[in-house]
Write an enzyme that holds these catalytic residues in place. Structure first.
Site, PDB file in Angstrom:
ATOM      1  N   ASP A  31       0.846  -1.194   0.000  1.00 16.46           N
ATOM      2  CA  ASP A  31       0.000   0.000   0.000  1.00 16.46           C
ATOM      3  C   ASP A  31       0.884   1.247   0.000  1.00 16.46           C
ATOM      4  O   ASP A  31       2.090   1.159  -0.152  1.00 16.46           O
ATOM      5  CB  ASP A  31      -0.960  -0.013   1.186  1.00 16.46           C
ATOM      6  CG  ASP A  31      -0.253  -0.116   2.527  1.00 16.46           C
ATOM      7  OD1 ASP A  31       0.944   0.185   2.599  1.00 16.46           O
ATOM      8  OD2 ASP A  31      -0.915  -0.498   3.503  1.00 16.46           O
ATOM      9  N   ARG A  32       0.318   2.377   0.195  1.00 21.16           N
ATOM     10  CA  ARG A  32       1.075   3.638   0.153  1.00 21.16           C
ATOM     11  C   ARG A  32       2.046   3.777   1.316  1.00 21.16           C
ATOM     12  O   ARG A  32       2.859   4.675   1.344  1.00 21.16           O
ATOM     13  CB  ARG A  32       0.118   4.809   0.105  1.00 21.16           C
ATOM     14  CG  ARG A  32      -0.690   4.760  -1.190  1.00 21.16           C
ATOM     15  CD  ARG A  32      -1.249   6.052  -1.559  1.00 21.16           C
ATOM     16  NE  ARG A  32      -0.295   7.134  -1.460  1.00 21.16           N
ATOM     17  CZ  ARG A  32      -0.041   7.987  -2.420  1.00 21.16           C
ATOM     18  NH1 ARG A  32      -0.627   7.859  -3.565  1.00 21.16           N
ATOM     19  NH2 ARG A  32       0.795   8.973  -2.221  1.00 21.16           N
TER      20      ARG A  32
END
Length: 138
Positions: free
Chosen positions: A16-17
């Site tokens: 994810d980020r």
């Protein structure tokens, strides 16, 4: 407890980020490790389905210990925690292959359903499969 180790490379799309594996992927990995375990110990999932039965998840839990990142290889150790004939519970430990560091530990619980979607006992519906599972529990 008898276990089987499933090896898996971490893919970029699973991150994810925050630059680590998104938590939802661990539950998917548990499923992959469960299917691998069943194959290794002689009661493959495809045989269950070929007999007209399904084994959906009733409960899933995961305790995240340390972050897993893109490019790592993890080993997911799976084992049967309990089996009643109508339910089966698996436990999992995800480790970094290179360091052995625990990334996540978890558990899933499954039941057995007939084609009508009704809960069944494997001992009655598929005695050979039931025996194979019980043999692993010994």
């Amino acid at each position: 407890m008898k276990t089987a180790v499933y090896e898996r490379k971490v893919y970029y799309y699973e991150t994810d980020r925050m630059d680590c594996v998104h938590h939802s992927n661990y539950i998917r990995w548990f499923e992959e490790a469960r299917i691998h375990f069943m194959q290794v110990w002689g009661f493959p999932y495809e045989e269950l389905e070929a007999g007209g039965l399904l084994s959906p998840v009733l409960h899933a839990e995961a305790d995240y210990r340390t972050m897993t990142r893109f490019g790592e290889t993890v080993e997911i150790e799976a084992g049967v925690e309990s089996y009643s004939g109508t339910r089966i519970a698996f436990c999992y430990t995800v480790r970094n292959q290179a360091t052995g560091q625990v990334r996540c530990q978890g558990r899933t619980v499954h039941c057995f359903l007939n084609p009508a979607g009704r809960p069944v006992s494997l001992k009655k519906e598929n005695p050979a499969y039931d025996s194979a599972v019980r043999a692993v529990m010994e």
